[in-house]
Write an enzyme that holds these catalytic residues in place. Structure first.
Site, mmCIF file in Angstrom:
data_model
loop_
_atom_site.group_PDB
_atom_site.id
_atom_site.type_symbol
_atom_site.label_atom_id
_atom_site.label_comp_id
_atom_site.label_asym_id
_atom_site.label_seq_id
_atom_site.Cartn_x
_atom_site.Cartn_y
_atom_site.Cartn_z
ATOM 1 N N LEU A 64 -18.901 110.505 -3.286
ATOM 2 C CA LEU A 64 -19.747 109.376 -3.643
ATOM 3 C C LEU A 64 -19.935 108.545 -2.378
ATOM 4 O O LEU A 64 -18.988 108.381 -1.600
ATOM 5 C CB LEU A 64 -19.106 108.509 -4.737
ATOM 6 C CG LEU A 64 -18.941 109.119 -6.126
ATOM 7 C CD1 LEU A 64 -18.229 108.134 -7.048
ATOM 8 C CD2 LEU A 64 -20.286 109.519 -6.719
ATOM 9 N N ASP A 65 -21.131 108.014 -2.188
ATOM 10 C CA ASP A 65 -21.368 107.151 -1.038
ATOM 11 C C ASP A 65 -20.404 105.969 -1.049
ATOM 12 O O ASP A 65 -19.920 105.543 -2.107
ATOM 13 C CB ASP A 65 -22.798 106.592 -1.066
ATOM 14 C CG ASP A 65 -23.847 107.657 -0.846
ATOM 15 O OD1 ASP A 65 -23.493 108.744 -0.363
ATOM 16 O OD2 ASP A 65 -25.025 107.389 -1.168
ATOM 17 N N LYS A 66 -20.190 105.419 0.112
ATOM 18 C CA LYS A 66 -19.303 104.258 0.230
ATOM 19 C C LYS A 66 -19.709 103.144 -0.736
ATOM 20 O O LYS A 66 -18.868 102.523 -1.375
ATOM 21 C CB LYS A 66 -19.323 103.745 1.669
ATOM 22 C CG LYS A 66 -18.462 102.512 1.905
ATOM 23 C CD LYS A 66 -18.521 102.079 3.369
ATOM 24 C CE LYS A 66 -17.706 100.809 3.591
ATOM 25 N NZ LYS A 66 -17.739 100.367 5.008
#
Length: 256
Positions: A64-66
């Protein structure tokens, strides 16, 4: 009070599911899945924190993106990790995300828009990418975020990607001209700052809501969800890992 050597300086991660083969957790916004030289100043890493929290090695199977919060799955031994990673690679995992986006998105849209990797040269071949977008609710606030308009419109959308390209949902919503609020790369800075002031938080409003996948050992389908409920959101639960999203769901939505 001083932190003891080896102890995490961060609160424990919220575990959503755990057996001897896999663990699903709630990834907070702003955390990286693992260490990377691209963000050398960050100190919050899911892999290291979860390993210390449950006392065993964990193995990432997807990302998952930051800035994205929500359901993240890890394997607990190499065989389970290979099976889970294979399910993701074969697009055998059903994913549902919630996003707060600019303007009134269409009631539904099938986005078939190929994407090149972010770091690929301009002449690289774009990869197939598909996302189903469904508008869940509309918002029309009387306060203008832009002097050219009398008010501010937004939508709550359900995004279901069937491929797994990097930043796919963010890029596909930008392609529809409805970028995610708080997206510094694909959105508009003044609008993002207006929403950050209104919601009291500057972040990407993208939430990994639910995953359905085959169990890595017996193949039975399991559903892993974050606990966030729409439209029956649980109000006032300050301990919920998704409490930031309560601010969004508490807005005066017009349900579709």
């Amino acid at each position: 009070m001083e932190t003891q050597p080896g102890a995490s300086a961060h609160p424990p991660l919220s575990i959503l599911w755990q057996d001897e083969h896999l663990v699903a957790l709630y990834k907070p916004a702003g955390w990286l899945v693992h260490r990377t030289g691209l963000d050398a100043g960050e100190t919050r890493f899911v892999v290291q924190t979860l390993r210390d929290q449950i006392g065993q090695h964990v193995y990432p199977v997807h990302r998952l993106d930051k800035g994205t919060c929500g359901v993240l799955v890890m394997g607990l031994h190499p065989a389970a990790t290979r099976a889970l990673a294979g399910a993701f690679a074969a697009h055998a995992v059903r994913k549902q995300y919630l996003a707060l986006v600019r303007g009134w998105a269409p009631e539904s849209a099938e986005v078939n828009h190929p994407l090149r990797p972010d770091d690929a040269p301009p002449d690289a071949t774009a990869q197939d990418a598909h996302t189903t977008i469904t508008r869940l609710a509309r918002l029309d606030l009387p306060e203008p975020s832009d002097a050219r308009h009398a008010g501010t419109r937004a939508s709550l959308v359900l995004a279901q990607p069937t491929t797994g390209r990097r930043h796919q949902i963010r890029r596909h919503l930008k392609h529809l001209a409805h970028p995610i609020i708080g997206d510094a790369t694909h959105g508009k800075g003044p609008l993002n700052r207006w929403w950050a002031e209104r919601l009291g938080l500057q972040r990407l409003w993208l939430h990994a809501w639910r995953l359905q996948l085959p169990h890595p050992v017996d193949g039975r389908w399991i559903t892993l969800d974050s606990g966030l409920r729409w439209p029956q959101a649980t109000p006032g639960d300050g301990a919920a890992p998704w409490r930031d999203w309560q601010r969004v769901l508490a807005l005066p939505w017009q349900n579709d």
